[in-house]
Design a protein around this motif. Structure first.
Motif, PDB file in Angstrom:
ATOM      1  N   SER A 199       0.821  -1.224   0.000  1.00  0.00           N
ATOM      2  CA  SER A 199       0.000   0.000   0.000  1.00  0.00           C
ATOM      3  C   SER A 199       0.846   1.261   0.000  1.00  0.00           C
ATOM      4  O   SER A 199       0.382   2.309  -0.410  1.00  0.00           O
ATOM      5  CB  SER A 199      -0.907   0.056   1.231  1.00  0.00           C
ATOM      6  OG  SER A 199      -1.793  -1.021   1.241  1.00  0.00           O
ATOM      7  N   ASP A 240      -4.392  -4.033  -0.748  1.00  0.00           N
ATOM      8  CA  ASP A 240      -4.372  -3.524  -2.123  1.00  0.00           C
ATOM      9  C   ASP A 240      -5.563  -4.046  -2.929  1.00  0.00           C
ATOM     10  O   ASP A 240      -5.655  -3.809  -4.125  1.00  0.00           O
ATOM     11  CB  ASP A 240      -3.030  -3.815  -2.813  1.00  0.00           C
ATOM     12  CG  ASP A 240      -2.600  -5.269  -2.674  1.00  0.00           C
ATOM     13  OD1 ASP A 240      -3.417  -6.090  -2.195  1.00  0.00           O
ATOM     14  OD2 ASP A 240      -1.456  -5.579  -3.040  1.00  0.00           O
ATOM     15  N   ILE A 241      -6.477  -4.763  -2.266  1.00  0.00           N
ATOM     16  CA  ILE A 241      -7.755  -5.080  -2.908  1.00  0.00           C
ATOM     17  C   ILE A 241      -8.906  -4.670  -1.983  1.00  0.00           C
ATOM     18  O   ILE A 241      -8.672  -4.304  -0.838  1.00  0.00           O
ATOM     19  CB  ILE A 241      -7.894  -6.575  -3.322  1.00  0.00           C
ATOM     20  CG1 ILE A 241      -7.655  -7.500  -2.129  1.00  0.00           C
ATOM     21  CG2 ILE A 241      -6.952  -6.921  -4.450  1.00  0.00           C
ATOM     22  CD1 ILE A 241      -8.010  -8.944  -2.448  1.00  0.00           C
ATOM     23  N   ASP A 242     -10.143  -4.756  -2.501  1.00  0.00           N
ATOM     24  CA  ASP A 242     -11.285  -4.165  -1.784  1.00  0.00           C
ATOM     25  C   ASP A 242     -11.658  -4.864  -0.481  1.00  0.00           C
ATOM     26  O   ASP A 242     -12.376  -4.305   0.344  1.00  0.00           O
ATOM     27  CB  ASP A 242     -12.524  -4.149  -2.698  1.00  0.00           C
ATOM     28  CG  ASP A 242     -12.410  -3.056  -3.755  1.00  0.00           C
ATOM     29  OD1 ASP A 242     -11.555  -2.160  -3.583  1.00  0.00           O
ATOM     30  OD2 ASP A 242     -13.157  -3.113  -4.753  1.00  0.00           O
ATOM     31  N   ASN A 250      -9.754  -1.206   1.049  1.00  0.00           N
ATOM     32  CA  ASN A 250      -8.766  -0.895   0.022  1.00  0.00           C
ATOM     33  C   ASN A 250      -8.035   0.395   0.374  1.00  0.00           C
ATOM     34  O   ASN A 250      -8.658   1.440   0.547  1.00  0.00           O
ATOM     35  CB  ASN A 250      -9.451  -0.769  -1.340  1.00  0.00           C
ATOM     36  CG  ASN A 250      -8.453  -0.871  -2.471  1.00  0.00           C
ATOM     37  OD1 ASN A 250      -7.307  -0.443  -2.338  1.00  0.00           O
ATOM     38  ND2 ASN A 250      -8.877  -1.453  -3.569  1.00  0.00           N
ATOM     39  N   ASP A 305      -5.894   1.880  -1.533  1.00  0.00           N
ATOM     40  CA  ASP A 305      -5.528   2.709  -2.702  1.00  0.00           C
ATOM     41  C   ASP A 305      -6.165   4.077  -2.602  1.00  0.00           C
ATOM     42  O   ASP A 305      -5.612   5.059  -3.082  1.00  0.00           O
ATOM     43  CB  ASP A 305      -5.970   2.017  -4.010  1.00  0.00           C
ATOM     44  CG  ASP A 305      -5.014   0.898  -4.368  1.00  0.00           C
ATOM     45  OD1 ASP A 305      -3.887   0.894  -3.817  1.00  0.00           O
ATOM     46  OD2 ASP A 305      -5.394   0.016  -5.153  1.00  0.00           O
TER      47      ASP A 305
END
Ligand code: GLU
Length: 260
Positions: A18, A173-175, A237, A239
């Motif tokens: 991240s 790094d994913i939902d 997430n 991001d």
């Protein structure tokens, strides 16, 4: 909406993937945004403890390597150099928000030795009373296998015990957690709420990214520790760091592991 109205103490964990770019350098704009979110939570009166990976990742950038070396001795050197780089950057960002941070580098011993753990609790109580944010990582430069936690998902769940946190937020790094591997199955579905860890233990692949250590498996293990201790856990997430405030408000993003 989820109800986190009773939440006062929060542990937030970010992983290497991240906060570092694929080339190993720190993703400065992302990190800035994460710290802004944390400072905003502190301004709202939440007590926050921050667990961060990225020492080895930042060391890779500093040594201009293109990937994580295999030899442990070299990884230790990277961690020793990278941890400073990471903290220097965090400190400047917290300072810009008028916040003071403290660095704590821990190993498993700090959690299993009663005296050390009690010292750690007392220390964090004072830091938080003084509105200082403890920033935790594993002491990768000196740690040996016998005493290492090994991954920062688990370290963040253990760190909840230090301050008796109500909520653990893991930035990924994913939902969130999917019912099958999203890299292999385009029909996979995001799981919004987990009522019992045993329902989802099969969903986790062990895979992590190039820079990170944990995959979903370590996150589910962390959820097990956190929920058994009566805490909520969220995977969201990272991001978009504004997901942190949205999640604390109770918006239905990511995966929520209900406390037992
Ligand atoms: N402590 C390691 C680091 O700072 C990372 C461990 C993890 O990614 O879980 O690089």
């Amino acid at each position: 909406m989820r109800d986190f109205g009773d939440v006062k103490k929060i542990v937030i964990k970010v992983g290497s993937s991240s906060i570092t770019l694929p080339n190993g350098k720190i993703n400065k704009s992302k990190v800035k945004h994460i710290i802004k979110e944390i400072a905003a939570l502190m301004d709202k009166g939440y007590k926050v403890l921050f667990v961060t990976s990225g020492a080895v990742g930042a060391g890779i950038g500093k040594f201009n390597l293109d990937k994580k070396p295999k030899e442990l001795s070299m990884r230790r050197a990277l961690a020793a150099v990278g941890q400073v780089e990471l903290m220097r950057f965090y400190e400047s960002l917290f300072y810009a928000h008028d916040k003071t941070m403290a660095q704590l580098l821990l190993t498993k011993i700090d959690f299993v030795d009663e005296e050390r753990f009690n010292n750690l609790k007392d220390l964090c109580e004072i830091l938080m009373r003084e509105n200082v944010i403890p920033v935790i990582n594993e002491n990768d430069a000196v740690v040996i296998n016998e005493i290492k936690v090994g991954d920062n998902d688990t370290l963040s769940a253990l760190s909840c015990k230090i301050i008796d946190a109500d909520l653990l937020i893991i930035l990924s790094d994913i939902d969130g957690l999917y019912d099958s591997n999203p890299k292999q199955n385009s029909n996979c579905k995001l799981i919004s709420t987990v009522n019992s860890i045993s329902d989802v233990e099969a969903c986790a692949g062990a895979a992590g990214s190039e820079l990170g250590t944990g995959g979903m498996l370590t996150k589910i293990q962390a959820a097990k520790i956190a929920t058994e201790d009566g805490r909520h856990m969220l995977i969201i997430n990272g991001d978009d760091p504004s997901n942190i405030s949205k999640a604390v408000e109770g918006q239905e993003i990511g995966t929520w592991f209900r406390s037992n």
